[in-house]
Design an enzyme around this catalytic site. Structure first.
Site, PDB file in Angstrom:
ATOM      1  N   GLY A 160      -9.289  71.291  47.575  1.00 11.36           N
ATOM      2  CA  GLY A 160      -7.635  71.569  48.690  1.00 11.36           C
ATOM      3  C   GLY A 160      -8.122  69.776  49.177  1.00 11.36           C
TER       4      GLY A 160
ATOM      5  N   GLY B 285      -7.980  74.787  45.717  1.00  7.29           N
ATOM      6  CA  GLY B 285      -6.937  74.631  45.480  1.00  7.29           C
ATOM      7  C   GLY B 285      -6.480  74.615  44.315  1.00  7.29           C
TER       8      GLY B 285
ATOM      9  CD  GLU C  19     -13.776  78.590  45.888  1.00 11.36           C
ATOM     10  OE1 GLU C  19     -12.299  77.802  45.675  1.00 11.36           O
ATOM     11  OE2 GLU C  19     -14.311  78.969  45.176  1.00 11.36           O
TER      12      GLU C  19
ATOM     13  CG  ASP D  45      -9.904  80.683  49.096  1.00  7.26           C
ATOM     14  OD1 ASP D  45     -10.374  79.367  48.265  1.00  7.26           O
ATOM     15  OD2 ASP D  45      -9.228  79.602  50.148  1.00  7.26           O
TER      16      ASP D  45
END
Length: 349
Positions: A65, A114, A137, A145
């Site tokens: 992301g 992401g 992460e 996630d």
């Protein structure tokens, strides 16, 4: 439409191409909302038989992301932007997982964070020679996630705990073994494969082009990973690794020592909760959101981004040490959010 993404219909396919290779195709908020809008439009269009998502550039399908705005708003004390970003991104991840049409992802180079969320929940996940998939992460104070926690929980043995805490990268064979991908097709064949998918709208053509990838490392390492990562907590895993004098234990301890203890401990707890037939993408995303909702205010996220991305000193000052993390900290990060719980409903914002 954003210049960072190219969305169009070609033949029988709805095509999505990420077009910011200089940024390793990092997924911005605008890109995520554009993908979701396209999926909504194509869901009931009979001329769109499948979705094909790919990316320009050799280095990455999507390396994660775009976290600069998350950092800037969080540093300014605005936690709502990040919470809205994660909620909307997770809604997209759920839509991909539940999409009624074939969703084909061509994943070259780095596929992280992401990037995993917009590819690895699809029905047909294609790797090539350069594919490197990871959930790193914990190194920036988050947890795996975008639904990645569910894939980790479903991985064979204790691979989920290992991959989630170390952030280790998976080549094509490892990614297929761990459940993050389905097929290996050499990249030279991708233009022919793409043309066939566009013409036929039938994902069965992937099998015609598929080959067997070179063996990865994870299958051979699995017995050792299972032995050391079978504990209930991060502390149990650390003790098991410290008790054995071997290269694997030393190398793994070195990897773990770099990451946020709070994030790793929560990742382990999440994977354990999601292991079993009752877990699904909705439950996984809801559990992840409990952490990310609190990540800026109560976790290590802002410090992790500072050390890795902003100052690049690689010397994060985590809130807790590896051996001084109180068990209550994990419970606090993962406790239900009440009225703020993730609903996967569109916010209209």
């Amino acid at each position: 439409m954003s210049a960072d993404i190219h969305i169009r219909k070609e033949g029988r396919a709805g095509r999505i191409t990420l077009t910011r290779p200089k940024a390793l195709n990092a997924l911005s908020y605008d890109m995520a909302t554009a993908i979701e809008a396209a999926l909504d439009d194509w869901r009931d269009q009979d001329d769109v038989a499948l979705i094909l998502i790919d990316a320009t550039g050799d280095k990455a399908f999507c390396a994660g992301g775009d976290i600069q705005q998350l950092y800037d708003t969080g540093r300014a004390g605005d936690y709502d932007f990040g919470r809205r970003f994660w909620a909307d991104e997770y809604r997209l991840n759920a839509k991909i997982a539940h999409y009624p049409k074939p969703y084909v992802a061509l994943m070259q180079g780095f596929v992280m964070g992401g990037g995993v969320g917009i590819s690895c929940h699809g029905s047909h996940r294609v790797t090539c020679e350069s594919t490197q998939i990871a959930m790193p992460e914990c190194g920036i104070g988050l947890v795996p996630d975008v639904g990645g926690s569910l894939i980790l929980a479903r991985a064979p043995g204790r691979l989920g705990e290992y991959l989630g805490t170390t952030g280790s990268r998976m080549g094509p064979d490892d990614a297929i073994h761990a459940g993050f991908a389905d097929t290996y097709v050499p990249e030279l064949k991708w233009p022919t494969l793409t043309a066939a998918l566009v013409e036929t709208g039938d994902p069965a053509v992937i099998a015609v082009h598929a080959e067997t990838p070179a063996p990865g490392a994870l299958r051979a390492l699995s017995p050792r990973i299972d032995r050391h990562f079978g504990g209930e907590t991060l502390h149990d895993i650390l003790n098991a690794l410290r008790a054995e004098d071997c290269d694997f234990a030393r190398d793994t301890l070195k990897l773990l020592s770099r990451n946020s203890p709070l994030s790793m401990a929560c990742a382990i707890e999440m994977i354990h909760r999601l292991r079993g037939p009752a877990a699904d993408i909705t439950r996984a995303l809801g559990l992840e959101y409990r952490f990310t909702y609190r990540a800026m205010e109560q976790g290590d996220f802002l410090e992790g981004i500072r050390a890795a991305i902003i100052d690049k000193d690689r010397k994060p000052n985590w809130k807790h040490g590896l051996d001084s993390l109180p068990g209550i900290a994990v419970a606090q990060m993962l406790q239900p959010l009440g009225k703020n719980a993730l609903t996967l409903e569109e916010t209209g914002t």
